[in-house]
Scaffold this active site. Structure first.
Site, mmCIF file in Angstrom:
data_model
loop_
_atom_site.group_PDB
_atom_site.id
_atom_site.type_symbol
_atom_site.label_atom_id
_atom_site.label_comp_id
_atom_site.label_asym_id
_atom_site.label_seq_id
_atom_site.Cartn_x
_atom_site.Cartn_y
_atom_site.Cartn_z
ATOM 1 N N SER A 1 -6.259 7.218 -5.720
ATOM 2 C CA SER A 1 -6.047 7.029 -4.267
ATOM 3 C C SER A 1 -5.576 8.340 -3.667
ATOM 4 O O SER A 1 -4.968 9.169 -4.370
ATOM 5 C CB SER A 1 -4.971 5.959 -4.039
ATOM 6 O OG SER A 1 -4.542 5.970 -2.689
ATOM 7 N N TYR B 1 3.584 2.839 -5.789
ATOM 8 C CA TYR B 1 2.117 2.998 -5.721
ATOM 9 C C TYR B 1 1.744 4.481 -5.793
ATOM 10 O O TYR B 1 0.862 4.878 -6.564
ATOM 11 C CB TYR B 1 1.610 2.371 -4.420
ATOM 12 C CG TYR B 1 0.103 2.360 -4.252
ATOM 13 C CD1 TYR B 1 -0.672 1.354 -4.827
ATOM 14 C CD2 TYR B 1 -0.540 3.335 -3.505
ATOM 15 C CE1 TYR B 1 -2.060 1.334 -4.669
ATOM 16 C CE2 TYR B 1 -1.918 3.324 -3.337
ATOM 17 C CZ TYR B 1 -2.677 2.314 -3.923
ATOM 18 O OH TYR B 1 -4.049 2.307 -3.755
ATOM 19 N N LYS C 1 -0.257 6.247 -8.903
ATOM 20 C CA LYS C 1 -1.579 6.843 -8.637
ATOM 21 C C LYS C 1 -1.583 8.329 -8.985
ATOM 22 O O LYS C 1 -2.595 8.858 -9.456
ATOM 23 C CB LYS C 1 -1.984 6.622 -7.172
ATOM 24 C CG LYS C 1 -2.364 5.179 -6.843
ATOM 25 C CD LYS C 1 -3.619 4.725 -7.584
ATOM 26 C CE LYS C 1 -4.072 3.340 -7.166
ATOM 27 N NZ LYS C 1 -5.248 2.873 -7.921
ATOM 28 N N TYR D 1 -4.274 2.063 10.615
ATOM 29 C CA TYR D 1 -5.352 2.973 10.212
ATOM 30 C C TYR D 1 -6.375 3.166 11.334
ATOM 31 O O TYR D 1 -6.940 4.247 11.478
ATOM 32 C CB TYR D 1 -6.005 2.479 8.921
ATOM 33 C CG TYR D 1 -5.105 2.664 7.711
ATOM 34 C CD1 TYR D 1 -4.407 3.849 7.521
ATOM 35 C CD2 TYR D 1 -4.952 1.654 6.774
ATOM 36 C CE1 TYR D 1 -3.575 4.019 6.414
ATOM 37 C CE2 TYR D 1 -4.120 1.823 5.659
ATOM 38 C CZ TYR D 1 -3.436 3.003 5.492
ATOM 39 O OH TYR D 1 -2.611 3.178 4.402
HETATM 40 N N1 LIG Z 1 -8.559 -0.013 -0.035
HETATM 41 C C1 LIG Z 1 -8.150 1.231 0.008
HETATM 42 O O1 LIG Z 1 -7.986 1.809 1.111
HETATM 43 C C2 LIG Z 1 -7.886 2.008 -1.235
HETATM 44 C C3 LIG Z 1 -7.644 3.370 -1.093
HETATM 45 C C4 LIG Z 1 -7.419 4.136 -2.221
HETATM 46 C C5 LIG Z 1 -7.453 3.554 -3.468
HETATM 47 N N2 LIG Z 1 -7.675 2.213 -3.585
HETATM 48 C C6 LIG Z 1 -7.698 1.684 -4.935
HETATM 49 O O2 LIG Z 1 -8.960 1.110 -5.188
HETATM 50 C C7 LIG Z 1 -8.830 0.020 -6.093
HETATM 51 C C8 LIG Z 1 -9.449 -1.228 -5.472
HETATM 52 O O3 LIG Z 1 -8.788 -1.490 -4.248
HETATM 53 P P1 LIG Z 1 -9.347 -2.565 -3.190
HETATM 54 O O4 LIG Z 1 -8.952 -2.068 -1.854
HETATM 55 O O5 LIG Z 1 -10.750 -2.899 -3.472
HETATM 56 O O6 LIG Z 1 -8.404 -3.805 -3.563
HETATM 57 P P2 LIG Z 1 -8.580 -5.365 -3.236
HETATM 58 O O7 LIG Z 1 -9.577 -5.577 -2.140
HETATM 59 O O8 LIG Z 1 -7.205 -5.882 -3.047
HETATM 60 O O9 LIG Z 1 -9.212 -5.938 -4.601
HETATM 61 C C9 LIG Z 1 -8.451 -5.828 -5.771
HETATM 62 C C10 LIG Z 1 -9.286 -6.228 -6.964
HETATM 63 O O10 LIG Z 1 -8.497 -6.009 -8.139
HETATM 64 C C11 LIG Z 1 -8.384 -7.237 -8.848
HETATM 65 N N3 LIG Z 1 -7.078 -7.285 -9.505
HETATM 66 C C12 LIG Z 1 -5.848 -7.284 -8.942
HETATM 67 N N4 LIG Z 1 -4.892 -7.348 -9.890
HETATM 68 C C13 LIG Z 1 -5.538 -7.392 -11.076
HETATM 69 C C14 LIG Z 1 -5.124 -7.482 -12.423
HETATM 70 N N5 LIG Z 1 -3.815 -7.531 -12.735
HETATM 71 N N6 LIG Z 1 -6.064 -7.498 -13.397
HETATM 72 C C15 LIG Z 1 -7.389 -7.459 -13.093
HETATM 73 N N7 LIG Z 1 -7.849 -7.384 -11.830
HETATM 74 C C16 LIG Z 1 -6.934 -7.359 -10.838
HETATM 75 C C17 LIG Z 1 -8.600 -8.331 -7.815
HETATM 76 O O11 LIG Z 1 -9.013 -9.524 -8.478
HETATM 77 P P3 LIG Z 1 -8.865 -10.979 -7.766
HETATM 78 O O12 LIG Z 1 -9.979 -11.079 -6.766
HETATM 79 O O13 LIG Z 1 -9.030 -11.953 -8.884
HETATM 80 O O14 LIG Z 1 -7.515 -11.033 -7.117
HETATM 81 C C18 LIG Z 1 -9.677 -7.691 -6.957
HETATM 82 O O15 LIG Z 1 -10.935 -7.803 -7.586
HETATM 83 C C19 LIG Z 1 -7.341 -0.108 -6.383
HETATM 84 O O16 LIG Z 1 -7.021 0.587 -7.554
HETATM 85 C C20 LIG Z 1 -6.698 0.573 -5.188
HETATM 86 O O17 LIG Z 1 -5.417 1.072 -5.492
HETATM 87 C C21 LIG Z 1 -7.902 1.436 -2.506
#
Ligand SMILES: NC(=O)c1ccc[n+]([C@@H]2O[C@H](COP(=O)([O-])OP(=O)(O)OC[C@H]3O[C@@H](n4cnc5c(N)ncnc54)[C@H](OP(=O)(O)O)[C@@H]3O)[C@@H](O)[C@H]2O)c1
Length: 258
Positions: free
Chosen positions: A149, A162, A166, A207
């Site tokens: 991230s 977090y 990261k 945002y």
């Molecule tokens: N969104 C952003 O702006 C952003 C920016 C930078 C980095 N990221 C990173 O990108 C990644 C994905 O983020 P996202 O925004 O797509 O998140 P999200 O929409 O909240 O989706 C999270 C996903 O991770 C799964 N998950 C959560 N806890 C878990 C666990 N303990 N074991 C296995 N799976 C788990 C969830 O499964 P369920 O559906 O079963 O709950 C879901 O599929 C993360 O690492 C996040 O830190 C996101």
């Protein structure tokens, strides 16, 4: 055993992981769609892939849990016989987004479990299997992609756990890249900026206003597909003399400006 290469994508039921799973399926990978709780969402991803004549399997597993990680890898191998690509994408944000002076151990343990310990030990387990599969000639090479991230470098004092977890993904990526280079396994970090998913939905207004004021040069929300295309490029073998690198997918947020 499938003749197709296999990608194991954690947290692939929603958001960025879902987009990565669908993109890698389009690239010809059989995909293990890992999720934590949301079986219906994971099944939908699998169905989309199967309907496009791909191969996919949904596997529930908490990446923070040792037994779950072992079962996730075992079920992937028993279904497809190989793992060519691991994408450590599953992640959670800081509970309650508390100020640094109010931060809790509960949130620290949860965030570090899912966002750092999980990817570290899942990489270890999968890398051992990849080494075996490469030595026996089942797969030609392996790739591990760690989704970090912009919070690895840009601090938010209401999400210390977090940000710290990261930022550790950077060193983890370099360590695995150095250790696995002789094993024909390359390791990369993909560093997303602000991406429109369930994770960012609660802070959408904040945002929206940062985007309007030009906080990153490409003035729009990032989409899961933006990250998925970067992952596809890295596993697509366009960078054969690179390992341990970080690819920013952040609309230029990392550019320092005066
Ligand atoms: N969104 C952003 O702006 C952003 C920016 C930078 C980095 N990221 C990173 O990108 C990644 C994905 O983020 P996202 O925004 O797509 O998140 P999200 O929409 O909240 O989706 C999270 C996903 O991770 C799964 N998950 C959560 N806890 C878990 C666990 N303990 N074991 C296995 N799976 C788990 C969830 O499964 P369920 O559906 O079963 O709950 C879901 O599929 C993360 O690492 C996040 O830190 C996101």
């Amino acid at each position: 055993m499938t003749a197709h290469p296999v990608a194991l994508v954690t947290g692939a039921s929603r958001g960025i992981g879902r987009a990565i799973a669908l993109e890698l399926a389009r690239c010809g990978y059989a995909v293990v769609v890992n999720f934590a709780h949301n079986a219906a969402a994971a099944d939908e991803v699998v169905e989309l892939i199967l309907n496009a004549n791909g191969s996919a399997l949904a596997v529930p597993a908490d990446v923070a849990d040792s037994a779950d990680r072992a079962r996730l890898v075992a079920e992937s191998l028993s279904a497809f016989g190989r793992i060519d690509v691991l994408v450590n994408n599953a992640g959670i944000t800081s509970a309650g987004r508390r100020d640094l002076l109010e931060a809790t151990e509960e949130s620290w343990d949860a965030v570090f479990g899912v966002n750092l310990k999980g990817p570290f030990f899942l990489s270890q387990t999968v890398a051992r299997e990849m080494v075996r599969l490469i030595r026996e000639g089942t797969i030609p090479q392996g790739k591990i992609i760690n989704v970090s991230s912009i919070s690895a470098a840009a601090g938010s004092t209401d999400r210390a756990d977090y940000c710290i977890a990261k930022s550790a993904i950077r060193m983890m990526t370099e360590l695995f890249a150095a250790r696995l280079a002789d094993e024909q396994i390359r390791v990369y970090e993909v560093r997303p900026g602000v991406i429109e998913t369930d994770m960012t939905a609660p802070v959408k207004a904040k945002y929206d206003s940062l985007i309007a004021s030009g906080t990153w040069p490409l003035r729009r929300w990032g989409q899961g597909d933006d990250v998925a295309k970067a992952v596809a490029a890295l596993v697509g073998d366009f960078f054969p003399f690179s390992t341990g690198d970080c690819l920013n997918v952040d609309g230029g947020f990392h550019i320092r400006r005066l």
